[in-house]
Design a protein around this motif. Structure first.
Motif, short mmCIF file in Angstrom:
data_model
loop_
_atom_site.label_atom_id
_atom_site.label_comp_id
_atom_site.label_asym_id
_atom_site.label_seq_id
_atom_site.Cartn_x
_atom_site.Cartn_y
_atom_site.Cartn_z
N ASP A 206 46.72 145.45 162.21
CA ASP A 206 47.39 145.96 161.02
C ASP A 206 46.87 145.28 159.76
O ASP A 206 46.83 145.88 158.69
CB ASP A 206 48.90 145.77 161.14
CG ASP A 206 49.54 146.84 162.00
OD1 ASP A 206 48.84 147.81 162.38
OD2 ASP A 206 50.74 146.72 162.30
N SER A 207 46.45 144.01 159.89
CA SER A 207 45.90 143.29 158.74
C SER A 207 44.63 143.97 158.23
O SER A 207 44.47 144.17 157.02
CB SER A 207 45.61 141.84 159.11
OG SER A 207 44.94 141.18 158.06
N SER A 208 43.72 144.32 159.14
CA SER A 208 42.48 144.98 158.70
C SER A 208 42.76 146.39 158.22
O SER A 208 42.14 146.86 157.27
CB SER A 208 41.45 144.98 159.83
OG SER A 208 41.91 145.70 160.95
N ARG A 209 43.73 147.07 158.84
CA ARG A 209 44.08 148.42 158.39
C ARG A 209 44.67 148.38 156.98
O ARG A 209 44.41 149.26 156.16
CB ARG A 209 45.05 149.08 159.37
CG ARG A 209 44.36 149.71 160.57
CD ARG A 209 45.26 150.72 161.24
NE ARG A 209 44.53 151.53 162.20
CZ ARG A 209 44.84 151.63 163.49
NH1 ARG A 209 45.86 150.93 163.97
NH2 ARG A 209 44.14 152.40 164.29
N LEU A 210 45.49 147.36 156.70
CA LEU A 210 46.05 147.24 155.36
C LEU A 210 44.93 147.03 154.33
O LEU A 210 44.94 147.64 153.27
CB LEU A 210 47.05 146.08 155.31
CG LEU A 210 47.70 145.82 153.95
CD1 LEU A 210 48.51 147.03 153.48
CD2 LEU A 210 48.60 144.58 154.03
N ALA A 211 43.98 146.17 154.67
CA ALA A 211 42.85 145.93 153.76
C ALA A 211 42.05 147.20 153.56
O ALA A 211 41.64 147.52 152.43
CB ALA A 211 41.96 144.82 154.31
#
Length: 325
Positions: A206-211
């Motif tokens: 989710d962290s990379s998707r948010l970025a």
């Protein structure tokens, strides 16, 4: 100047005959041992800036046509236990390795092992960003698979977002928290590497998707058709999943889009070089359907009208947006 800057050099201040030796020695100390060749009549014209990023190192490199090589002998004489991510932002390149050759275009990234020999050739002016990830960090936080051959990643959501995050860090325009930025970089590298080195079905965090979502939003802010649905489609997830991705950020995807548009509009409203633009023109530029709607949400966000935010002498008229003939 970025607070993360460790060192910066240019060969332009060096006598032409000494440029290659200077470049090789600087890289040996700052980045990795290599040999260099230049085929330009001007000799090697290159610059490099090295930045700290938590436990990582980031290098921004520009140059004219040249070749760098890390031979097997160099690998043995000057060992380096890292995984490099080279993201080409301008120009083109060829990457030779033991198993073949990769053609690299602007916007592509190459992931490779510094313990294995390689040759990077640049036939024209180039610019790239290079992330130096210690092998132990790569194995713990990115992928555990064997990087027996370099991996090429063509421009896509993850690579474009990685470029944006690294560029913002190098220019001091991004998040000034090195731990958070380092985590985002490693998450993005994991998103790229895991399907090729580990579980092919492993989803991005989710962290990379948010970025990636925020990078997509930033690159499409001026598009009136930008919507939560468009962002979700670009990331290949449902709008409900996108909402979960944004949950830890404290805002919804729709609010994030609105806040970013308002921030850009306010920045332009208060800029001296935008004094000639009307409020309606600025509202249209940042994707607002009408000046009335823009004025209402601007007042709600900043407790002042767009006109009150303008510098003295700026055009405050509600004139219609000028369009090219």
């Amino acid at each position: 100047m970025s607070a993360a800057l460790v060192s910066r050099v240019s060969t332009r201040s060096v006598v032409p005959a000494d440029r290659i030796g200077f470049w090789e020695e600087y890289n040996r100390q700052a980045l990795v041992g290599l040999t260099c060749s230049s085929y330009s009549q001007d000799g090697l014209l290159a610059t490099q800036a090295n930045f700290g990023l938590g436990g990582l190192r980031l290098a921004g490199i520009t140059g004219n046509e040249h070749v760098i090589e890390r031979t097997r002998r160099t690998c043995q004489a000057l060992p380096k236990d890292s995984v490099f991510v080279s993201l080409l932002t301008a120009g083109q390149a060829v990457f030779f390795h033991e198993a073949g050759c990769l053609t690299v275009r602007a916007g592509d990234a190459v992931l490779y092992d510094t313990r294995s020999p390689y040759l990077f050739g640049f036939p024209s002016a180039m610019r790239k960003l290079l992330v130096d990830i210690p092998r132990e960090t790569f194995a713990e936080q990115c992928a555990t698979g064997d990087l027996s051959a370099p991996l090429l990643f063509e421009r896509g959501a993850a690579v474009s977002t990685l470029e944006s995050v690294l560029t913002c860090w190098a220019t001091g325009r991004g998040n000034d928290d090195p731990a958070r930025t380092e985590a985002t970089v490693l998450d993005l590298v994991r998103t790229l590497a895991v399907p090729r080195l580990g579980d092919a079905s492993a989803p991005p965090t989710d962290s990379s998707r948010l970025a990636m979502a925020r990078d997509y939003i930033d690159r499409h802010l001026t598009d009136p058709a930008l919507s939560v649905e468009r962002v979700a489609q670009a990331l290949g997830v449902s709008t409900r999943h996108l909402g979960r991705v944004f949950r830890h950020s404290g805002v919804t995807p729709a609010r994030d889009i609105l806040d970013r548009r308002l921030a850009k509009a306010r920045e332009q409203l208060t800029a001296q070089d935008s004094r000639h633009l009307t409020i309606a023109e600025i509202a249209h530029r940042w994707g607002f359907a009408s000046q009335a709607h823009f004025t209402r949400v601007f007042r709600d966000r900043y407790d002042q009208t767009p006109g009150e935010a303008r510098p003295p002498g700026a055009d405050r008229s509600p004139a219609a947006v000028r369009r090219p003939c």
